[in-house]
Design an enzyme around this catalytic site. Sequence first.
Site, PDB file in Angstrom:
ATOM      1  N   GLU A 197       0.867  -1.189   0.000  1.00 23.99           N
ATOM      2  CA  GLU A 197       0.000   0.000   0.000  1.00 23.99           C
ATOM      3  C   GLU A 197       0.902   1.238   0.000  1.00 23.99           C
ATOM      4  O   GLU A 197       1.997   1.212   0.595  1.00 23.99           O
ATOM      5  CB  GLU A 197      -0.849  -0.019   1.283  1.00 23.99           C
ATOM      6  CG  GLU A 197      -1.579   1.255   1.621  1.00 23.99           C
ATOM      7  CD  GLU A 197      -2.130   1.257   3.061  1.00 23.99           C
ATOM      8  OE1 GLU A 197      -1.494   0.673   3.951  1.00 23.99           O
ATOM      9  OE2 GLU A 197      -3.219   1.850   3.253  1.00 23.99           O
ATOM     10  N   ASN A 206      -6.995   6.274  -1.494  1.00 24.15           N
ATOM     11  CA  ASN A 206      -5.904   5.339  -1.232  1.00 24.15           C
ATOM     12  C   ASN A 206      -6.128   4.195  -2.217  1.00 24.15           C
ATOM     13  O   ASN A 206      -7.085   3.423  -2.049  1.00 24.15           O
ATOM     14  CB  ASN A 206      -5.970   4.850   0.227  1.00 24.15           C
ATOM     15  CG  ASN A 206      -4.753   4.022   0.614  1.00 24.15           C
ATOM     16  OD1 ASN A 206      -4.055   3.497  -0.253  1.00 24.15           O
ATOM     17  ND2 ASN A 206      -4.517   3.902   1.912  1.00 24.15           N
ATOM     18  N   LYS A 259      -9.486   2.117  -1.652  1.00 23.80           N
ATOM     19  CA  LYS A 259      -9.656   1.562  -0.301  1.00 23.80           C
ATOM     20  C   LYS A 259     -11.003   1.955   0.320  1.00 23.80           C
ATOM     21  O   LYS A 259     -11.346   3.147   0.405  1.00 23.80           O
ATOM     22  CB  LYS A 259      -8.523   2.056   0.602  1.00 23.80           C
ATOM     23  CG  LYS A 259      -8.465   1.400   1.985  1.00 23.80           C
ATOM     24  CD  LYS A 259      -7.195   1.863   2.677  1.00 23.80           C
ATOM     25  CE  LYS A 259      -7.038   1.218   4.059  1.00 23.80           C
ATOM     26  NZ  LYS A 259      -5.756   1.665   4.709  1.00 23.80           N
ATOM     27  N   GLU A 291      -5.972   8.719   7.804  1.00 20.91           N
ATOM     28  CA  GLU A 291      -6.520   8.302   6.503  1.00 20.91           C
ATOM     29  C   GLU A 291      -7.901   8.883   6.266  1.00 20.91           C
ATOM     30  O   GLU A 291      -8.242   9.221   5.134  1.00 20.91           O
ATOM     31  CB  GLU A 291      -6.561   6.769   6.408  1.00 20.91           C
ATOM     32  CG  GLU A 291      -5.176   6.141   6.347  1.00 20.91           C
ATOM     33  CD  GLU A 291      -5.226   4.690   5.913  1.00 20.91           C
ATOM     34  OE1 GLU A 291      -4.829   3.840   6.714  1.00 20.91           O
ATOM     35  OE2 GLU A 291      -5.670   4.407   4.795  1.00 20.91           O
ATOM     36  N   CYS A 306      -4.801  -2.976   2.933  1.00 20.86           N
ATOM     37  CA  CYS A 306      -4.490  -2.828   4.343  1.00 20.86           C
ATOM     38  C   CYS A 306      -5.651  -3.152   5.301  1.00 20.86           C
ATOM     39  O   CYS A 306      -5.992  -4.306   5.477  1.00 20.86           O
ATOM     40  CB  CYS A 306      -3.923  -1.445   4.615  1.00 20.86           C
ATOM     41  SG  CYS A 306      -2.977  -1.451   6.130  1.00 20.86           S
ATOM     42  N   ASN A 351       0.387  -1.023   5.479  1.00 22.79           N
ATOM     43  CA  ASN A 351       1.313  -0.231   6.305  1.00 22.79           C
ATOM     44  C   ASN A 351       0.736  -0.307   7.715  1.00 22.79           C
ATOM     45  O   ASN A 351      -0.290   0.358   7.985  1.00 22.79           O
ATOM     46  CB  ASN A 351       1.331   1.238   5.876  1.00 22.79           C
ATOM     47  CG  ASN A 351       2.083   1.487   4.571  1.00 22.79           C
ATOM     48  OD1 ASN A 351       3.141   2.075   4.564  1.00 22.79           O
ATOM     49  ND2 ASN A 351       1.514   1.058   3.462  1.00 22.79           N
TER      50      ASN A 351
HETATM   51  N1  ING Z   1      -3.111   0.366   8.812  1.00 25.48           N
HETATM   52  C1  ING Z   1      -3.562  -0.403   9.910  1.00 25.48           C
HETATM   53  C2  ING Z   1      -4.166  -1.732   9.500  1.00 25.48           C
HETATM   54  O1  ING Z   1      -5.359  -1.943   9.395  1.00 25.48           O
HETATM   55  C3  ING Z   1      -4.724  -0.573  12.018  1.00 25.48           C
HETATM   56  C4  ING Z   1      -4.450   0.324  10.847  1.00 25.48           C
HETATM   57  C5  ING Z   1      -3.695  -1.210  12.694  1.00 25.48           C
HETATM   58  C6  ING Z   1      -6.010  -0.801  12.357  1.00 25.48           C
HETATM   59  C7  ING Z   1      -3.986  -2.069  13.763  1.00 25.48           C
HETATM   60  C8  ING Z   1      -6.322  -1.648  13.441  1.00 25.48           C
HETATM   61  C9  ING Z   1      -5.299  -2.291  14.138  1.00 25.48           C
HETATM   62  O2  ING Z   1      -3.349  -2.625   9.348  1.00 25.48           O
HETATM   63  C10 ING Z   1      -3.757   0.774   7.686  1.00 25.48           C
HETATM   64  N2  ING Z   1      -3.043   1.545   6.837  1.00 25.48           N
HETATM   65  O3  ING Z   1      -4.913   0.481   7.454  1.00 25.48           O
END
Ligand code: ING
Length: 317
Positions: free
Chosen positions: A47, A110, A127, A146, A172, A197
């Site tokens: 991503e 995204n 996204k 985001e 993601c 990411n």
């Molecule tokens: N990053 C993270 C993901 O879904 C996140 C945000 C991390 C959400 C951990 C919940 C828990 O992997 C992106 N860019 O969506």
Amino acid sequence: MPRPITLAGAQLGPIHKADSRESVVKRLCDLLRRAHAKGAHLCVFPELALTTFFPRWYMEGQQEVDTWFEEEMPNAATRPLFELAASLKIGFYLGYAEKCVENGETHRYNTAILVDRDGKIVGKYRKVHLPGHSEFVPSYPWQHLEKRYFEVGNLGFPVWRTMGGVMGMCICNDRRWPETYRVMGLKGAEVIMLGYNTPTANRESNTIEPPHLRMMHNQMSMQMGAYQNGCWVVGVAKAGAEDGFDMMGGSVICAPSGEIVAMARTVGDELISVDADLDECTFNKTTIFNFAAHRRPEAYGIITAQAGATPPPEGEE
Ligand code: ING
């Protein structure tokens, strides 16, 4: 009958704010050459693969925000990647920040594109599940904006018949939602590819959600998506410490059985690959997850009828 395809995941190490698109594209091209050496037909990049994960930074001026977006694809910086891929006859998935004008209005998404083995863009995905928040939160050690910088994707979850199979994409956070895979599974997806990411740590507490648990959630989400829809899933990280902010690696290729059949071991630029057979999708799709034989849509209405949960009122025992 066997339908062989060699799938590759090109994990990226950190991209710092100061890194130019050109320097990143050189890394992407090196990984593509490594994929070619493995005989890959399709290579998945992360991503937002052209820049640092800029939603971690609060920015107010739209001009500054737009420095992270691409207004056309391919463009001068990325054309070398398209040309190399076409010369090597490798298709690829590329995540990037898309700025576009549609019906006279400017939109920012995204985005991920699917490029076939002749270097032609055959698919685009924007996204749908945008995590995080839209305003600056002073107490957070890093932001996740985001919802501030991107609109919710408006293309749904399409699939494309290309490169010998039925291919789907997501990005993601989408990988954490079973609906993502099921929509594409209902369209016959045989390969679902995605980049991510993901911060290694939970910004609020390492006790609630220690890093090993976050890695489990990351990989479990993709394994279940693969198993429950009888498809290959290729999930590729941007990893390592970007300007000091740690991102998890753990890129994987999951077989339709749900098994992890390739996994990155570093948090740098690393290629993973597998000699897959799309025919391996058939067993799950025709037995355990024979959707036509076993699903009961009449019982699932609530899933699309509402966003939030509605438990029974308190006090009703
Ligand atoms: N990053 C993270 C993901 O879904 C996140 C945000 C991390 C959400 C951990 C919940 C828990 O992997 C992106 N860019 O969506």
